[in-house]
Design a protein around this motif. Sequence first.
Motif, PDB file in Angstrom:
ATOM      1  N   LEU A   1      -1.473   2.338   5.623  1.00 50.29           N
ATOM      2  CA  LEU A   1      -1.841   3.399   4.251  1.00 50.29           C
ATOM      3  C   LEU A   1      -0.083   4.312   5.235  1.00 50.29           C
ATOM      4  O   LEU A   1      -0.160   4.068   6.275  1.00 50.29           O
TER       5      LEU A   1
ATOM      6  N   MET B   1      -9.138  -3.842  -1.613  1.00 51.62           N
ATOM      7  CA  MET B   1      -7.621  -3.618  -1.218  1.00 51.62           C
ATOM      8  C   MET B   1      -8.085  -3.396   0.584  1.00 51.62           C
ATOM      9  O   MET B   1      -9.210  -3.118   1.050  1.00 51.62           O
TER      10      MET B   1
ATOM     11  N   GLN C   1      -6.236   3.474  -0.705  1.00 49.95           N
ATOM     12  CA  GLN C   1      -7.005   1.973  -0.777  1.00 49.95           C
ATOM     13  C   GLN C   1      -8.239   2.357  -1.724  1.00 49.95           C
ATOM     14  O   GLN C   1      -9.379   3.170  -1.515  1.00 49.95           O
TER      15      GLN C   1
ATOM     16  N   ILE D   1      -7.041  -2.945   4.638  1.00 47.41           N
ATOM     17  CA  ILE D   1      -5.663  -2.784   5.526  1.00 47.41           C
ATOM     18  C   ILE D   1      -5.845  -3.504   6.986  1.00 47.41           C
ATOM     19  O   ILE D   1      -7.117  -4.155   6.835  1.00 47.41           O
TER      20      ILE D   1
ATOM     21  N   GLY E   1     -11.906  -4.002   4.729  1.00 48.09           N
ATOM     22  CA  GLY E   1     -12.014  -2.992   3.517  1.00 48.09           C
ATOM     23  C   GLY E   1     -12.957  -2.574   3.006  1.00 48.09           C
ATOM     24  O   GLY E   1     -14.111  -2.572   3.293  1.00 48.09           O
TER      25      GLY E   1
ATOM     26  N   THR F   1      -4.222   2.458   9.675  1.00 52.65           N
ATOM     27  CA  THR F   1      -4.475   0.710   9.509  1.00 52.65           C
ATOM     28  C   THR F   1      -5.832   0.742  10.227  1.00 52.65           C
ATOM     29  O   THR F   1      -6.479   1.160  11.097  1.00 52.65           O
TER      30      THR F   1
ATOM     31  N   TRP G   1      -0.570  -4.794   6.524  1.00 55.61           N
ATOM     32  CA  TRP G   1      -1.590  -3.773   5.106  1.00 55.61           C
ATOM     33  C   TRP G   1      -1.809  -2.355   5.606  1.00 55.61           C
ATOM     34  O   TRP G   1      -2.470  -2.512   6.939  1.00 55.61           O
TER      35      TRP G   1
ATOM     36  N   LEU H   1       1.027  -1.632  -0.109  1.00 57.98           N
ATOM     37  CA  LEU H   1       0.115  -0.021  -0.131  1.00 57.98           C
ATOM     38  C   LEU H   1       0.965   1.124  -0.133  1.00 57.98           C
ATOM     39  O   LEU H   1       2.168   1.664   0.256  1.00 57.98           O
TER      40      LEU H   1
END
Length: 549
Positions: free
Chosen positions: A174, A160, A156, A162, A247, A191, A172, A152
């Motif tokens: 950002l 995708m 997002q 997180i 997500g 996250t 995962w 990432l």
Amino acid sequence: MEELTSSHILSLLLCSFLALSPIAFAAEVTDTLGKGQNVSDGETLVSAGGSYTLGFFSPGVAAKRYLGIWFTMSEDVVSWVANADRPLTDAFGVLVISGTGSLLLLDSSGQVVWSSNTTGTGFMTAQLLNSGNLVLSDGSGGAAMWQSFDHLSNTQLPGMKIGRNLWTGAEWRLTSWRSLNDPSPGNFHYTTNLEGVPQNVLLDGDKVIYRTGPWNGQWFSGVTEMATYSDMFAYQLTNTPSEVTYGYVAKPGAPLSHLLLTHDGVFRRLVWEPSSRAWKVFFQGPRDICDDYGKCGVFGMCNANAPSTSFCSCIKGFSPTSPVQWKMRGTSSGCRRNVMLDCGNGTSTTDGFVVMHGLKLPDTRNASADASITLEECSAKCLANCSCLGYAALDIRGGGVGTGCIIWKDDLMDLRYVDGGQTLYLRSAKSELAEVRYPAFPTGLIIGASIASLVMVLFALWLFAVVRRRRRESRISVDNAQGGANGAGADTRSNPALTVQSVRAVGLPTITEATGNFSEANIIGEGEYSVVYKVLFIPCTYQLTFVTD
Ligand SMILES: *[C@@H]1O[C@H](CO)[C@@H](O)[C@H](O)[C@H]1NC(C)=O
Ligand SMILES: *[C@@H]1O[C@H](CO)[C@@H](O)[C@H](O)[C@H]1NC(C)=O
Ligand SMILES: *[C@@H]1O[C@H](CO)[C@@H](O)[C@H](O)[C@H]1NC(C)=O
Ligand SMILES: *[C@@H]1O[C@H](CO)[C@@H](O)[C@H](O)[C@H]1NC(C)=O
Ligand SMILES: *[C@@H]1O[C@H](CO)[C@@H](O)[C@H](O)[C@H]1NC(C)=O
């Protein structure tokens, strides 16, 4: 000098049309890079539906070149960057698939600037899907060897995730760009936090500066606006032994969208509006001062509509830990309990719960959840354990009071009011019990409150009428009530000249009596401009008839 004729203009137009026409590029437009091929600076991969483009770009200084994926119709929104912290210094970069099965970004001297670090043989391809995902596969039809959705950047996209894969430990999240023109990793991260009960958090370094509140089955407790665009997007919070992730997917027909963590630490949901060709902000967090983590400290309550108290107050039964600091707006020191809880002697407690409505639930990083019990069982569970300080429903999908159980055993932190927020049951000593509602967004009418406001309105009307009678000698008749049995306004429609007719009113002495001389014990709510008292019984003393001319 030759004059520009209309036929010249026509041929000019034709030429530029040909140069721009898709047919002229048809041979070059592809979404797939194969072994032995390359994408050099100036060339692109375009996803099959046309939504995303992969290529080289310069966000600011033209001398720095990055390989990335952007929205085709909005080139400034770059959803993924390969060499974020190693920009190329010329326009001779090239993306290739190596003989050993790695996706490589090479600089003009052939040095590897970025690598997918994969190994593989077979028919290797890198394909830019119309989801914006760049997928490296070996043609065996198995799982992707590498995909950009697992790496990432600050964006997002639908599809995708997180959060964290608990089996592999992969995380995962950002990461913000360092600045508007510098995609190298900045300080902010976004996250899904998996401590306690999952919630999304915005971090500055490793410090939480904003949190969404826990997931309640429909939205994050503090992001009630999610309900207003759930027709476009389906949200997915996964909380299983193998992963804790968040997500979303776009529903059929939904416009293009993305979630962006900006370089200055703001998290936004942006939705593309084709007619104005612009991104619309659907959500932004933190959205106001009350979203600043811990603004009012432990057991403090933030109300964004209450600037007069610097937005902070202590929740019912608590007082500022440091009144001196609090007075100087140092609200982060929070509040402490006025009356100690009664833990019982092992068999009983006299404690109960203060019901607080309309909240973003407190920080759940130290809380625990049980999805299998009812809210009633949750209440009993909380009372049975001295260290339980409050509880709330885990899941509100079924409506009503909700189901499941979140229990807090640490100091309640980061409380605020939100429009359409949830209910928290705060454990309190017997002497502190009462119901607390958010003044600006009452979700239902309190009977006492409506009676009290009716009383106030009628009292005002009565005063007005008395003054009018004295001044203008208008006809105002005050009749004795006929047992109070007349319904309010029963005949109003039959005589349009009457504004108010046959309604009951009470005098100040009655109000004083009914509220126990405005006793604090009868307060059931406080608004910005009013205090609402519980009034159980108002004897009917008069029936007033106001007649207008
Ligand atoms: C990229 O592909 C072009 C055309 O196929 C070729 O001429 C060039 O040498 C390739 N560049 C690299 C670095 O492989
Ligand atoms: C590939 O490996 C190198 C060296 O271990 C590392 O610096 C780099 O971050 C890795 N790249 C990716 C995309 O994981
Ligand atoms: C515990 O408290 C209850 C009610 O207050 C009382 O009836 C009981 O005797 C107490 N038990 C002990 C062991 O003190
Ligand atoms: C959670 O517990 C840890 C360890 O007891 C404590 O340091 C921290 O302040 C707690 N956090 C919250 C939000 O209560
Ligand atoms: C109460 O909660 C504490 C902290 O979670 C726990 O250690 C303790 O076992 C609980 N006590 C009971 C009686 O459930």
